[in-house]
Design a protein around this motif. Structure first.
Motif, short mmCIF file in Angstrom:
data_model
loop_
_atom_site.label_atom_id
_atom_site.label_comp_id
_atom_site.label_asym_id
_atom_site.label_seq_id
_atom_site.Cartn_x
_atom_site.Cartn_y
_atom_site.Cartn_z
N ASP A 77 0.54 5.53 0.46
CA ASP A 77 0.91 4.45 -0.46
C ASP A 77 0.02 3.24 -0.13
O ASP A 77 0.17 2.64 0.93
N ASN A 132 4.25 -2.49 4.01
CA ASN A 132 5.32 -3.38 3.59
C ASN A 132 6.60 -2.86 4.21
O ASN A 132 6.92 -1.69 4.00
N ALA A 172 2.35 1.93 -8.73
CA ALA A 172 2.31 2.91 -7.64
C ALA A 172 3.66 3.58 -7.43
O ALA A 172 3.74 4.73 -7.01
N LYS A 173 4.73 2.86 -7.73
CA LYS A 173 6.07 3.32 -7.32
C LYS A 173 6.42 4.69 -7.89
O LYS A 173 6.97 5.55 -7.20
N ARG A 206 2.54 -2.88 -15.39
CA ARG A 206 2.89 -1.55 -14.88
C ARG A 206 1.70 -0.60 -15.02
O ARG A 206 1.66 0.30 -15.88
N TYR A 262 -1.62 -2.33 -1.00
CA TYR A 262 -2.20 -3.53 -0.37
C TYR A 262 -3.61 -3.26 0.13
O TYR A 262 -4.08 -3.85 1.10
N THR A 274 -2.45 0.44 -7.12
CA THR A 274 -1.79 -0.33 -8.18
C THR A 274 -2.60 -1.56 -8.56
O THR A 274 -3.36 -2.08 -7.73
N SER A 323 -0.85 -4.16 -9.43
CA SER A 323 0.16 -5.21 -9.25
C SER A 323 -0.29 -6.30 -8.29
O SER A 323 -0.05 -7.48 -8.52
N LYS A 324 -0.90 -5.89 -7.18
CA LYS A 324 -1.19 -6.85 -6.10
C LYS A 324 -2.62 -7.37 -6.19
O LYS A 324 -2.84 -8.57 -6.22
N PHE A 330 9.38 0.82 2.78
CA PHE A 330 9.59 0.37 1.39
C PHE A 330 10.91 0.99 0.90
O PHE A 330 11.12 2.20 1.03
C1 LIG Z 1 4.76 -0.19 -0.29
C2 LIG Z 1 4.87 -0.37 -1.75
N1 LIG Z 1 4.77 0.71 -2.55
C3 LIG Z 1 4.87 0.58 -3.88
C4 LIG Z 1 5.07 -0.65 -4.47
C5 LIG Z 1 5.23 -0.69 -5.96
O1 LIG Z 1 4.22 -1.30 -6.60
P1 LIG Z 1 3.99 -1.12 -8.16
O2 LIG Z 1 4.22 -2.45 -8.76
O3 LIG Z 1 2.59 -0.71 -8.24
O4 LIG Z 1 4.91 -0.06 -8.66
C6 LIG Z 1 5.18 -1.79 -3.68
C7 LIG Z 1 5.45 -3.09 -4.31
O5 LIG Z 1 5.89 -4.03 -3.71
C8 LIG Z 1 5.07 -1.65 -2.29
O6 LIG Z 1 5.19 -2.70 -1.48
#
Ligand SMILES: Cc1ncc(COP(=O)(O)O)c(C=O)c1O
Length: 420
Positions: A206, A178, A101-102, A247, A209, A236, A238-239, A126
């Motif tokens: 974003d 976050n 996502a970042k 990635r 979560y 994402t 990731s979570k 974040f």
């Molecule tokens: C609010 C927020 N945005 C983006 C990300 C980035 O996640 P990714 O691993 O998908 O790049 C995180 C990861 O902790 C996050 O907490």
């Protein structure tokens, strides 16, 4: 001659979680028993169907360049996923793949924001939002999230931003949030959408979560009338699917916006590896029960950690609306010890005990509005979480050790008392 760095790179601030992670790993390598609650990474292995499909995809040589938008089958699967989960009505043309996502923070800002434009951010925030905003030469405008309002966005601040800012252009929304765990209600999102609809304001939603909402369900602003045309939502693997190292993620928006983000993806990273996308499709299609079991495990641990933290005198911890973080106020304790909240976090890691430590982050790692708070993730077994709370409770009694630590780390001395 010493080659000079740009003003931007000289001023860039990075995500502190990775810095604290490095310190924790160094201490662990030296034999210290550290309970790691600093980083927001899932402790589970990558989603099982993704692993199987990813390995097969590599064997089948899906290891070459692919379209900058993402593979058509990935875009289609992602569209079906968000339609099913969040009641959207999008198709493959509304999806672009990304490396998590970042990266979409940067591409979104490149797509919409010019130098000196105002970007509203709810804070604590974040940590990579500010560097990405300053990368564009834009201005970050802050709206503070308050524990007394369950860390929900303040819409009066949004209204003020739209009317008073000389050049309002974008809003960063992050729900579940976050580091606070705050969740915007459906009503909050409706009111926000009413404020921006039809104006030249872009919303970055974003949503890493999205599967960690502990009360009710997740709402995406994309589901609201007109929002697809001016909102980019980032998701994402990731979570939800424990795939942070793969990635992989995607963004959803209107087709013209997705085309623009694909163009920018082309200039920045060409494409997302095809084999990770093929793995992601399998996760979205076959691993939902496993995903939900894992989310339930996080929920149980969040509840336990909040209950245990609230047993410590001077700690005030809300049950978060979502995420696998808890964000207790340690303001009273910091005031008594004369230490900043990140100073307290580093004391717990480095100095409270020679053999043991707890790694976590001070709220100020997420901006000024986080002062007095500590962020802990629950990515550890329940017994380790209990042990961490006992350790914290004992450590804050050690005024002498804190004083010694402060004499060697003056920058952690509290400058003014926090509002408790
Ligand atoms: C609010 C927020 N945005 C983006 C990300 C980035 O996640 P990714 O691993 O998908 O790049 C995180 C990861 O902790 C996050 O907490």
């Amino acid at each position: 001659m010493q080659i000079s760095f740009s003003n931007f790179s000289n001023s860039v601030e990075t995500e502190s979680a990775f810095d604290v992670l490095a310190v924790a790993k160094r201490l662990i390598a030296g034999g210290k028993d550290v309970i790691e609650l600093e980083i927001g990474d899932s402790p589970f292995p990558s989603s099982p169907s993704a692993v199987k499909a990813g390995i097969q995809a590599i064997r089948d040589d899906h290891c070459h360049y692919g379209p900058s938008t993402g593979l058509p089958e990935f875009r289609q699967a992602a569209a079906e996923y968000v339609n099913r989960e969040y009641g959207l009505q999008v198709s493959a043309e509304n999806v672009v793949a990304g490396p998590g996502a970042k990266n979409f923070e940067q591409l979104f800002l490149e797509a919409f924001v010019n130098p000196d434009d105002g970007v509203l951010v709810f804070s604590p925030h974040f940590p990579t939002y500010p560097p990405n905003i300053s990368r564009r030469g834009a201005r970050m405008v802050v709206s503070s999230l308050k524990q007394s309002r369950d860390f929900r966005p303040n819409l009066d601040d949004v209204q003020r931003f739209l009317t008073d800012d000389p050049s309002p252009k974008a809003i960063f929304l992050n729900t579940p949030q976050n580091p606070t765990g705050g969740v915007a209600t459906e009503k909050d999102l409706r009111e926000l959408a009413d404020l921006v609809r039809g104006r030249d304001i872009a919303v970055f939603s974003d949503e890493p979560y999205d599967q960690m909402v502990w009360n009710g369900k997740h709402y995406s602003p994309l589901a609201l009338p007109g929002m697809l045309e001016q909102c980019v939502a980032a998701y994402t693997f990731s979570k939800s699917f424990s795939m942070s190292g793969w990635r992989l993620g995607f963004a959803v928006s209107s087709a013209p916006i997705i085309d623009m983000i694909s163009k920018l993806t082309n200039t920045a990273l060409s494409c997302v590896p095809p084999f990770t996308q093929l793995a992601g499709i399998e996760a979205m299609q076959n691993d939902l029960e496993e995903r939900d079991r894992r989310m339930q495990d996080f929920h149980d641990k969040v509840r336990q950690l909040v209950d245990d933290l609230n047993q410590i005198d001077g700690v005030n911890c809300l049950m978060p609306g979502g995420t696998f973080y808890v964000f207790p106020s340690f303001a009273e304790i910091c005031n008594q010890l004369g230490i900043s909240s990140h100073g307290l976090a580093m004391f717990l890691l480095e100095a409270a005990d020679d053999q043991r430590g707890v790694a976590c982050l001070g709220g100020e790692c997420f901006g000024e509005a986080g002062h007095g708070f500590i962020r802990l993730s629950v990515a550890q077994p329940s017994e380790r979480l209990r042990e961490a709370v006992r350790f914290m409770s004992d450590s804050i009694q050690q005024g002498g050790r804190v004083a010694d630590y402060l004499s060697q780390h003056e920058h952690y001395r509290q400058k003014t008392p926090y509002l408790a």
